[in-house]
Design a protein around this motif. Structure first.
Motif, short mmCIF file in Angstrom:
data_model
loop_
_atom_site.label_atom_id
_atom_site.label_comp_id
_atom_site.label_asym_id
_atom_site.label_seq_id
_atom_site.Cartn_x
_atom_site.Cartn_y
_atom_site.Cartn_z
N LEU A 1 36.80 31.27 45.44
CA LEU A 1 37.80 31.29 44.37
C LEU A 1 37.74 32.60 43.59
O LEU A 1 38.78 33.17 43.22
CB LEU A 1 37.59 30.11 43.43
N LYS B 1 39.42 35.23 45.44
CA LYS B 1 40.87 35.05 45.40
C LYS B 1 41.44 35.52 44.05
O LYS B 1 42.64 35.43 43.82
CB LYS B 1 41.25 33.58 45.61
N GLU C 1 40.78 34.15 41.13
CA GLU C 1 41.11 32.99 40.33
C GLU C 1 39.97 32.69 39.36
O GLU C 1 38.89 33.29 39.42
CB GLU C 1 41.38 31.79 41.24
#
Length: 266
Positions: A217, A220, A222
């Motif tokens: 994550l 990514k 995020e």
């Protein structure tokens, strides 16, 4: 590549993928594409800049950037039935309710006929040694390294190589240079992921170990619930540094490079 606002009516996925961050990412990418292609355009030639989106950052603002940064002779007027002038009078919008197509934007620019010089960003003249104190001693062993500024960012180079780099950058187009430290903001240094990966990074700086799911994550670009020390912190996976976050207690800012982020679904 653009944020695809002109495809909202036709493609539901375009609506789901839209975000302000993606708009900013696309705007920066569009500048790089035009800049890199500009020298391939012959003097007096025409560039048609076009996106299938409606926001100013990717359209009028980018066209104005091209005018300001590159050697433009004129913006070409294109009186076409059904199109609408943009907010700055530089290009044109084609809206689904006025033309038989999905929405898009275009502008036509003519390169100056006597344009033989390099573009402003092609040969950088701002590669200079920096004497600023960025607090790097807290992060990295600076012995044998020198700090330079280049394109509004900071870079570390080996002392015995830095002087030669100043000479080379006046003759070549440099894509990658030393270790990117980051950029200076009003509240301090925004570190680059490069700095977290440096081999001379100190061992006693604060870190947060991530699970595999959290690490993916993070890559990514995020955010997710996370506990740990407050402030600039390196996140690791299996004790291997990945990059930086700025942990502010109840949430954190992900400082991973957006251009490097994982794009596919996990």
């Amino acid at each position: 590549p653009c944020s695809g606002e002109g495809m909202f009516r036709k493609t539901p996925q375009a609506r789901e993928e839209w975000s302000e961050d993606n708009v900013n990412l696309c705007s920066a990418r569009q500048k790089r594409i035009v800049h890199d292609a500009w020298d391939a355009l012959k003097p007096g030639g025409y560039l048609i800049y076009s996106t299938c989106t409606f926001n100013t950052d990717e359209n009028e603002n980018n066209v104005q950037w091209i005018i300001d940064e590159l050697n433009i002779d004129k913006v070409v007027s294109m009186p076409i039935l059904g199109v609408q002038k943009d907010r700055e009078g530089l290009g044109y919008y084609c809206f689904p309710h006025t033309v038989n197509t999905e929405g898009y934007y275009f502008a036509v620019l003519q390169k100056a006929a006597d344009s033989f010089q390099k573009t402003k960003l092609q040969v950088s003249k701002d590669f200079t040694k920096s004497k600023e104190d960025l607090g790097l001693e807290d992060w990295i062993n600076l012995k044998g390294k020198e700090l330079y500024t280049w394109r509004e960012k900071y870079f570390l180079l080996p002392t015995n190589f830095a002087a030669e780099m100043v000479h080379l950058q006046q003759q070549m187009r440099i894509v990658k240079i030393g270790c990117e430290v980051g950029e200076k903001a009003r509240k301090g240094l925004i570190p680059s992921p490069d700095l977290a990966l440096h081999s001379d990074l100190k061992n006693d700086i604060q870190k947060i170990e991530l699970t595999k799911e959290q690490a993916l994550l993070y890559l990514k670009n995020e955010t997710f619930p996370l506990t740990g020390p407050v402030g600039l912190t390196i996140v690791t996976y299996k004790n291997i540094p990945l990059g930086f976050i700025k942990n502010i207690g109840n949430r954190f800012n992900n400082l991973w490079n957006k251009d490097w982020r994982i794009r596919r679904s996990l």
